[in-house]
Design an enzyme around this catalytic site. Structure first.
Site, PDB file in Angstrom:
ATOM      1  N   CYS A   1       0.077  14.434 -13.545  1.00 21.39           N
ATOM      2  CA  CYS A   1      -0.258  14.153 -14.830  1.00 21.39           C
ATOM      3  C   CYS A   1      -1.936  14.159 -15.092  1.00 21.39           C
ATOM      4  CB  CYS A   1       0.277  13.078 -15.338  1.00 21.39           C
ATOM      5  SG  CYS A   1      -0.458  11.396 -14.781  1.00 21.39           S
TER       6      CYS A   1
ATOM      7  N   ILE B   1      -2.694 -15.274  18.840  1.00 21.86           N
ATOM      8  CA  ILE B   1      -1.562 -14.638  18.186  1.00 21.86           C
ATOM      9  C   ILE B   1      -0.754 -13.717  19.212  1.00 21.86           C
ATOM     10  CG2 ILE B   1      -0.636 -13.072  16.193  1.00 21.86           C
ATOM     11  CD1 ILE B   1      -2.868 -14.477  14.518  1.00 21.86           C
TER      12      ILE B   1
ATOM     13  N   ARG C   1      -9.531  -9.433   2.677  1.00 21.96           N
ATOM     14  CA  ARG C   1      -9.052 -10.190   1.325  1.00 21.96           C
ATOM     15  C   ARG C   1      -9.157 -11.587   1.584  1.00 21.96           C
ATOM     16  NH1 ARG C   1      -5.364  -6.934  -1.851  1.00 21.96           N
ATOM     17  NH2 ARG C   1      -5.438  -8.815  -3.231  1.00 21.96           N
TER      18      ARG C   1
ATOM     19  N   THR D   1      -5.793  -8.392  13.349  1.00 20.32           N
ATOM     20  CA  THR D   1      -7.168  -8.093  13.780  1.00 20.32           C
ATOM     21  C   THR D   1      -7.142  -7.603  15.389  1.00 20.32           C
ATOM     22  OG1 THR D   1      -7.033 -10.707  14.412  1.00 20.32           O
ATOM     23  CG2 THR D   1      -8.427  -9.806  12.641  1.00 20.32           C
TER      24      THR D   1
ATOM     25  N   HIS E   1       1.020  -7.561  -1.071  1.00 22.14           N
ATOM     26  CA  HIS E   1      -0.053  -6.897  -1.521  1.00 22.14           C
ATOM     27  C   HIS E   1      -0.063  -5.289  -1.495  1.00 22.14           C
ATOM     28  CE1 HIS E   1      -2.303 -10.673  -0.619  1.00 22.14           C
ATOM     29  NE2 HIS E   1      -1.655 -10.885  -1.709  1.00 22.14           N
TER      30      HIS E   1
ATOM     31  N   ASN F   1      -1.938 -20.114  13.930  1.00 23.72           N
ATOM     32  CA  ASN F   1      -3.151 -19.429  13.248  1.00 23.72           C
ATOM     33  C   ASN F   1      -4.279 -20.224  14.058  1.00 23.72           C
ATOM     34  OD1 ASN F   1      -4.144 -18.341  11.026  1.00 23.72           O
ATOM     35  ND2 ASN F   1      -5.089 -20.058  10.398  1.00 23.72           N
TER      36      ASN F   1
ATOM     37  N   VAL G   1      -1.740  -4.782   4.068  1.00 24.91           N
ATOM     38  CA  VAL G   1      -1.379  -3.629   3.674  1.00 24.91           C
ATOM     39  C   VAL G   1      -1.375  -2.316   4.695  1.00 24.91           C
ATOM     40  CG1 VAL G   1      -2.442  -4.325   1.212  1.00 24.91           C
ATOM     41  CG2 VAL G   1      -3.934  -3.017   2.974  1.00 24.91           C
TER      42      VAL G   1
HETATM   43 ZN    ZN Z   1       0.470  10.797 -12.778  1.00 24.46          ZN
END
Ligand code: ZN
Length: 244
Positions: A147, A228, A24, A16, A111, A210, A93
């Site tokens: 592809c 933190i 999430r 943050t 994640h 936390n 992430v």
């Molecule tokens: Zn592909």
């Protein structure tokens, strides 16, 4: 004698200070906005081109890839550089632990990562930057260049399973570590939350950093409520000085 292993479970609160909101978590942005949540829910994403177009626009507009590591990320990388064996298990992430200098092989991304995209058909991965450049150039739902399959962010969307290999390694580290620090995580989302209990069961010293209470505070050896950005660097320096 080998030095004790420190495991750090990092949640949204660690990022943050880098300007990345909690998406999430139980009270995160996705959960509060059902329309936004669809953009990161696997079945909606795969089934509806309009959802995909909105999802790519959202990724182009949000600045997550431009975020910089903060004092907490730097402190973790510094601990590792000091010679203490450190493994990071992150719910984030954003890739900021690695940007701060943590070796990628020592960071487990539960994640996934928003810095890559993956083809849902042939599984080939490529940088998010390249996909966003294609969006910028006018494609609204860029297909896989190999592809023609549907591309998605290499994050674990709602409705997708965590990578069992990553989870297995996280469990092994949790069982083996001597100190387990849960930082910036509400410890309400499984399986990350359960790791805190598992660490304690296996005799690790459990430290929780936390702002809000967590369900694991009662079994923790230490609970830190300070911000933190200041608390974690101090805590990790102390660990480093005591040889962890
Ligand atoms: Zn592909």
């Amino acid at each position: 004698m080998t030095k004790p292993l420190v495991a750090i479970l990092s949640g949204a609160g660690v990022s943050t200070d880098s300007g990345i909101p909690d998406y999430r978590g139980p009270n995160g942005l996705w959960r509060r906005d059902p329309e936004a949540e669809k953009l990161v829910t696997y079945d909606y994403y795969m089934g509806d081109p309009e959802i995909r177009r909105r999802s790519w626009r959202m990724r182009r507009e949000n600045q997550a890839l431009r975020a910089e590591p903060n004092a907490a990320h730097r402190a973790v990388a510094e601990l590792e550089r000091s010679g203490v064996p450190v493994r990071v298990i992150t719910q984030n992430v954003d890739g900021l632990h690695q940007l701060a200098g943590m070796p990628a092989r020592k960071v487990l991304e539960l994640h996934g990562t928003a810095r890559s995209v993956v083809c849902t058909r042939c599984k080939v991965r490529s940088p998010m930057d390249e996909a966003l450049a294609r969006i910028e150039a006018g494609e609204d739902d860029p297909p896989c260049l190999e592809c023609g399959g549907i591309l998605k962010s290499a994050t674990v969307m709602f409705g997708e399973h965590l990578d069992p290999a990553v989870l297995g390694e996280a469990v092994a580290i949790t069982k083996a570590c001597h100190v387990f620090i849960a930082v910036g995580s509400s410890l309400q989302v499984q399986p990350a939350a359960g790791l805190a209990g598992l660490a304690a069961d296996h005799g690790a010293r459990l430290i929780i950093v936390n702002a809000e209470p967590t369900p694991y505070d009662e079994i923790a050896d230490e609970v830190v409520r300070e911000p933190i950005g200041t608390a974690l660097p101090g805590l990790l320096r102390a660990l480093s000085e005591e040889g962890a």
